[in-house]
Each structure stands twice: as structure tokens, then as C-alpha cells.
Design an enzyme around this catalytic site. Structure first.
Site, PDB file in Angstrom:
ATOM      1  N   SER A 252       0.815  -1.216   0.000  1.00 29.12           N
ATOM      2  CA  SER A 252       0.000   0.000   0.000  1.00 29.12           C
ATOM      3  C   SER A 252       0.843   1.257   0.000  1.00 29.12           C
ATOM      4  O   SER A 252       0.309   2.360   0.004  1.00 29.12           O
ATOM      5  CB  SER A 252      -0.911  -0.008   1.222  1.00 29.12           C
ATOM      6  OG  SER A 252      -0.173   0.185   2.413  1.00 29.12           O
TER       7      SER A 252
ATOM      8  N   THR B 268      -1.940   2.884   3.381  1.00 28.25           N
ATOM      9  CA  THR B 268      -1.153   4.112   3.493  1.00 28.25           C
ATOM     10  C   THR B 268      -0.455   4.059   4.830  1.00 28.25           C
ATOM     11  O   THR B 268      -0.896   3.353   5.730  1.00 28.25           O
ATOM     12  CB  THR B 268      -2.114   5.341   3.510  1.00 28.25           C
ATOM     13  OG1 THR B 268      -2.754   5.446   2.259  1.00 28.25           O
ATOM     14  CG2 THR B 268      -1.410   6.646   3.809  1.00 28.25           C
TER      15      THR B 268
ATOM     16  N   THR C  76       1.852   6.955   0.413  1.00 26.58           N
ATOM     17  CA  THR C  76       0.969   5.890  -0.065  1.00 26.58           C
ATOM     18  C   THR C  76       1.171   5.593  -1.546  1.00 26.58           C
ATOM     19  O   THR C  76       1.695   6.435  -2.286  1.00 26.58           O
ATOM     20  CB  THR C  76      -0.502   6.331   0.135  1.00 26.58           C
ATOM     21  OG1 THR C  76      -1.369   5.237  -0.138  1.00 26.58           O
ATOM     22  CG2 THR C  76      -0.891   7.477  -0.777  1.00 26.58           C
TER      23      THR C  76
ATOM     24  N   ARG D 236      -4.945   9.715 -10.826  1.00 30.13           N
ATOM     25  CA  ARG D 236      -5.805   9.946  -9.654  1.00 30.13           C
ATOM     26  C   ARG D 236      -4.937  10.315  -8.446  1.00 30.13           C
ATOM     27  O   ARG D 236      -3.940   9.665  -8.157  1.00 30.13           O
ATOM     28  CB  ARG D 236      -6.616   8.683  -9.366  1.00 30.13           C
ATOM     29  CG  ARG D 236      -7.507   8.776  -8.109  1.00 30.13           C
ATOM     30  CD  ARG D 236      -6.840   8.172  -6.896  1.00 30.13           C
ATOM     31  NE  ARG D 236      -7.747   8.052  -5.755  1.00 30.13           N
ATOM     32  CZ  ARG D 236      -7.344   7.749  -4.527  1.00 30.13           C
ATOM     33  NH1 ARG D 236      -6.073   7.540  -4.266  1.00 30.13           N
ATOM     34  NH2 ARG D 236      -8.206   7.670  -3.544  1.00 30.13           N
ATOM     35  N   VAL D 237      -5.308  11.371  -7.761  1.00 24.52           N
ATOM     36  CA  VAL D 237      -4.587  11.765  -6.551  1.00 24.52           C
ATOM     37  C   VAL D 237      -5.553  11.626  -5.381  1.00 24.52           C
ATOM     38  O   VAL D 237      -6.685  12.106  -5.451  1.00 24.52           O
ATOM     39  CB  VAL D 237      -4.083  13.222  -6.659  1.00 24.52           C
ATOM     40  CG1 VAL D 237      -3.460  13.679  -5.347  1.00 24.52           C
ATOM     41  CG2 VAL D 237      -3.070  13.340  -7.793  1.00 24.52           C
ATOM     42  N   GLY D 238      -5.092  10.966  -4.336  1.00 26.09           N
ATOM     43  CA  GLY D 238      -5.944  10.791  -3.154  1.00 26.09           C
ATOM     44  C   GLY D 238      -5.746  11.921  -2.166  1.00 26.09           C
ATOM     45  O   GLY D 238      -5.263  13.009  -2.503  1.00 26.09           O
ATOM     46  N   ASP D 239      -6.115  11.657  -0.933  1.00 21.01           N
ATOM     47  CA  ASP D 239      -5.996  12.687   0.106  1.00 21.01           C
ATOM     48  C   ASP D 239      -4.576  12.818   0.655  1.00 21.01           C
ATOM     49  O   ASP D 239      -4.180  13.890   1.114  1.00 21.01           O
ATOM     50  CB  ASP D 239      -6.954  12.370   1.267  1.00 21.01           C
ATOM     51  CG  ASP D 239      -6.729  10.970   1.850  1.00 21.01           C
ATOM     52  OD1 ASP D 239      -6.236  10.079   1.119  1.00 21.01           O
ATOM     53  OD2 ASP D 239      -7.038  10.772   3.038  1.00 21.01           O
TER      54      ASP D 239
ATOM     55  N   THR E   8      -5.904   7.750   6.828  1.00 17.27           N
ATOM     56  CA  THR E   8      -5.779   6.699   5.821  1.00 17.27           C
ATOM     57  C   THR E   8      -7.201   6.258   5.478  1.00 17.27           C
ATOM     58  O   THR E   8      -8.133   6.544   6.222  1.00 17.27           O
ATOM     59  CB  THR E   8      -4.981   5.492   6.344  1.00 17.27           C
ATOM     60  OG1 THR E   8      -5.646   4.952   7.498  1.00 17.27           O
ATOM     61  CG2 THR E   8      -3.559   5.858   6.730  1.00 17.27           C
ATOM     62  N   GLY E   9      -7.332   5.553   4.373  1.00 17.46           N
ATOM     63  CA  GLY E   9      -8.659   5.084   3.991  1.00 17.46           C
ATOM     64  C   GLY E   9      -9.160   5.792   2.749  1.00 17.46           C
ATOM     65  O   GLY E   9      -8.358   6.333   1.980  1.00 17.46           O
TER      66      GLY E   9
ATOM     67  N   GLY F   9      -9.752   8.090   0.288  1.00 16.09           N
ATOM     68  CA  GLY F   9      -9.252   9.448   0.133  1.00 16.09           C
ATOM     69  C   GLY F   9     -10.280  10.414  -0.412  1.00 16.09           C
ATOM     70  O   GLY F   9     -10.275  11.597  -0.049  1.00 16.09           O
TER      71      GLY F   9
HETATM   72  N1  ASP Z   1      -6.024   7.494   1.577  1.00 12.53           N
HETATM   73  C1  ASP Z   1      -5.323   6.851   0.503  1.00 12.53           C
HETATM   74  C2  ASP Z   1      -5.862   7.327  -0.814  1.00 12.53           C
HETATM   75  O1  ASP Z   1      -7.062   7.522  -0.937  1.00 12.53           O
HETATM   76  C3  ASP Z   1      -5.387   5.387   0.518  1.00 12.53           C
HETATM   77  C4  ASP Z   1      -5.402   4.717   1.836  1.00 12.53           C
HETATM   78  O2  ASP Z   1      -5.132   5.309   2.854  1.00 12.53           O
HETATM   79  O3  ASP Z   1      -5.677   3.536   1.903  1.00 12.53           O
HETATM   80  O4  ASP Z   1      -5.085   7.429  -1.731  1.00 12.53           O
END
Ligand code: ASP
Length: 357
Positions: free
Chosen positions: A86, A206, A224, A234-237, A257-258, A260
Site C-alpha cells: 500500500s 497508506t 501511499t 488519480r490523486v488521493g488525500d 488513511t482510507g 481518500g
Molecule cells: N487514503 C489513501 C488514498 O485515498 C489510501 C489509503 O489510505 O488507503 O489514496
């Protein structure tokens, strides 16, 4: 800068410049002077995959390291680990089978952040994010530009796709749909080709670390490979300051995490720090972030039959006094704390009980 000022600037910063090249962003000595030699109890919090990373972070902090140097050295262990799929090297790739990484850092004492998004072929995006903070007048570099910047600073380009991650990607692609041309290994008797998507669920993952050093300074980092099999670009949080992490040296530090997308729409880490500023404990502030994600989601596809947000998002926070907390929308989440003696696994507070499973 005009010419006169520039000359003046070069003169007055000549000595400081040498120090800046050889020491951390804010050296422990300077930070120590700010806190008049008094030492504080260190603490570090991380996502559940951070045991070794927290041990490294705390080892460095106890030796007097600035919290930012310590958290980056900590997450580097996870970025380098091919078995953590991850983060960093060995992370699950995008839809095209290419690993794209996101990372951000925040340095409390200087109130500066740096980040990179969608960077390819560089194992340690957190180190590049730190260099964005230290060696540019910008905050966020993406894609090609981030890669060029990393190479300019001597980072080698590496293939980040391990065989294990490639095989996971291939299985995902082969089972994605009955209507495309990718098929998993099968016999002519099989009738369920493409219907076992859930077996290859696209995963998130992450690492976030927030820490307080001996000088009571806070810093944090989130790094991450993002959502597995994402649309390229794609860009996450994680690399978005205010979403994947935020820190105010006078108040506290937070990260996530999680899913995004939910966090990008809510800028939860910035909110958590602000709620702590208003007097909420780290755990209360993290729960408030979960409530906000739940309350503001109006898309039915993301809600279950009881109207609960289906996905998990975990928030982590510490305050200036060394108090800590974590919360997830769903029960069962955990986070890690290093209190200077050992790493402890702690259950997250949560909004929804898994009552009907
Ligand atoms: N938060 C991260 C994202 O959305 C992924 C993750 O934390 O599992 O890119």
C-alpha cells in the site's frame, strides 16, 4: 528580490546557507534554543502498519532528532518494504499496471509543508516531499515534474512494480468485467468468469505518522501508493495538505488513511487540528471528522441500506500535550502509539458497529 537586496541577502545568508545544506530543516539545536533547553516527553502515532516505522521514529527522536527527520526516516522503512503493498516499492499499481505514489510532509516549527503526487519510479516519495519543502518555493509537485525534480536531486529511477503486485493487478484486471477481453485462468466448463470481483477487492492502504520530539515540536508525514488500480493520475488525500495531514505546532498534528475521496471533500486533518485548537481531545476531534464525512455524504451509492457511509476512513491525532486518539467510521480499526517506551496497538473510536454482518 532587487539587486541591492539580493547582494545583502547573499551576504547575510552565506553562513546560514552552509548550515542549511548540511543540517535538517530546523536543527535540533535551534529548536532546543527555542524551548530553552527543556526536554519534553516524545510521542508518535501511526496507522496500523507502522510498528517498525514508529520504532525508528522514536529511536531518532530520543537521540535528539527533529520530529520531521524522524517521521520521514520511519515511513521510509515501509516505503522500502516490498511486502507492504500500500506504500512505496511494491505498492499496488494503477489501472495500467504502473505504480504511482503520493506523499506529504509537514514541519511544525517552521509551519511549512511539501508534497508530491502521482510520482512514478521513485521509491521514497516522502523524501522528495521533504525536498519540495526544503528546496523549492512551492508546496506540491505532480507527475512528470515531480519525477524530474527528484532526478535533479539525485534520486534513481527504479521499477517499483514487484512480481507480487503485478500478479495482484493482473488478477484484478482479469476479473474486472465479463464484458472485456481479459480473462483469468479458466476451463471451458467455467460459467462464472468475471463474477468474482469481490475476491479481488481493490484495497486502500497508506502510512501516516505524527510525532512530537524532545523539543515539543510536532511534524508529520503521510505516504501511499493510493487506491489500487486507480485511474492513472488519480490523486488521493494523502499528499493534499489539510486532507491527508495537517499540523500546527501550537496545537497538534493529524493525518488519515482510507477512502481518500471522502477526506478530500472534507479536509478532515485541518478540521481535526482546528477542533483540537477549540479544546476537543484528539479522539473527540477524530470522531467529529468521521461524523462530518457521514453527515455530508449524499451519494446513495456510497451508503448502505441503513444510510451509513460504506467505506472506512481512519483519522489519527496528537496534541501539543502528548494526548492522542484515533477514529474510524467503522468499528475494528486500530492505530499504533509509541510513548517512548514501546509500541502499543489501540482500538479506534468508531461511529458504526458492524452489527449485521
Ligand atoms: N487514503 C489513501 C488514498 O485515498 C489510501 C489509503 O489510505 O488507503 O489514496
Amino acid at each position: 528580490m532587487n539587486n541591492l537586496n539580493r547582494r545583502e541577502f547573499i551576504k547575510t545568508t552565506a553562513v546560514a546557507g552552509v548550515a542549511a545544506l548540511t543540517s535538517p530543516v530546523l536543527s535540533s539545536e535551534i529548536a532546543s534554543a527555542q524551548t530553552k533547553g527543556k526536554t519534553f516527553k516524545p510521542i508518535a502515532i501511526s496507522s496500523g502498519n507502522g510498528t517498525k516505522a514508529l520504532e525508528k521514529t522514536m529511536e531518532l527522536i530520543k537521540k535528539g532528532s527533529d520530529a520531521l527527520d524522524a517521521v520521514v526516516a520511519g515511513v521510509n522503512i515501509v516505503e522500502d518494504d516490498p511486502n507492504d503493498m500500500s506504500v512505496g516499492y511494491g505498492g499496488l499499481p494503477n489501472e495500467d499496471g504502473v505504480v504511482e505514489l503520493d506523499a506529504a510532509v509537514w514541519h511544525g516549527p517552521s509551519f511549512r509543508g511539501g508534497s508530491v503526487a502521482s510520482i512514478r519510479n521513485i521509491k521514497n516519495p516522502s523524501k522528495v516531499a521533504k525536498l519540495v519543502l526544503e528546496r523549492t518555493d512551492h508546496v506540491l509537485l505532480v507527475g512528470e515534474g515531480a519525477l524530474k525534480f527528484a532526478k535533479a536531486h539525485g534520486f534513481p529511477e527504479e521499477n517499483l512494480l514487484t512480481d507480487k503486485a503485478r500478479e495482484a493487478w493482473l488478477k484484478w484486471k482479469e476479473n474486472l468485467s465479463k464484458e472485456d477481453d481479459w480473462l483469468p485462468p479458466h476451463s471451458i466448463e467455467d460459467t462464472d468468469i468475471g463474477e468474482i470481483i469481490s475476491k479481488y477487492t481493490r484495497t486502500y492502504g497508506t502510512i501516516h505518522i505524527s510525532a512530537i520530539d524532545l523539543n515539543n515540536n510536532l511534524s508529520c508525514c503521510t505516504t501511499t501508493s493510493g487506491l489500487a488500480f486507480k485511474i492513472p493520475g488519480r490523486v488521493g488525500d494523502s499528499p493534499i495538505i489539510g486532507a491527508g495531514l495537517f499540523c500546527d505546532n501550537e496545537v497538534g498534528s493529524a493525518g488519515s488513511t482510507g477512502r481518500g475521496e471522502a477526506n478530500l471533500l472534507n479536509l478532515s486533518s485541518a478540521m481535526i487540528v482546528e477542533w483540537m485548537r477549540q479544546g476537543k481531545s484528539p479522539e473527540q476531534a477524530c470522531i467529529m471528522a468521521c461524523e462530518r464525512v457521514q453527515h455530508r455524504c449524499k451519494e446513495k451509492r456510497l451508503l448502505d441500506e441503513k444510510g451509513r457511509f460504506k467505506h472506512g476512513v481512519t483519522f489519527y491525532a496528537i496534541n501539543k500535550d502528548g494526548e492522542y486518539g484515533g477514529a474510524n467510521l467503522w468499528e475494528g480499526g486500530t492505530y499504533l502509539i509509541h510513548d517512548g517506551t514501546e509500541v502499543k496497538k489501540i482500538e479506534c473510536a468508531f461511529l458504526h458497529k458492524r452489527d449485521d454482518k
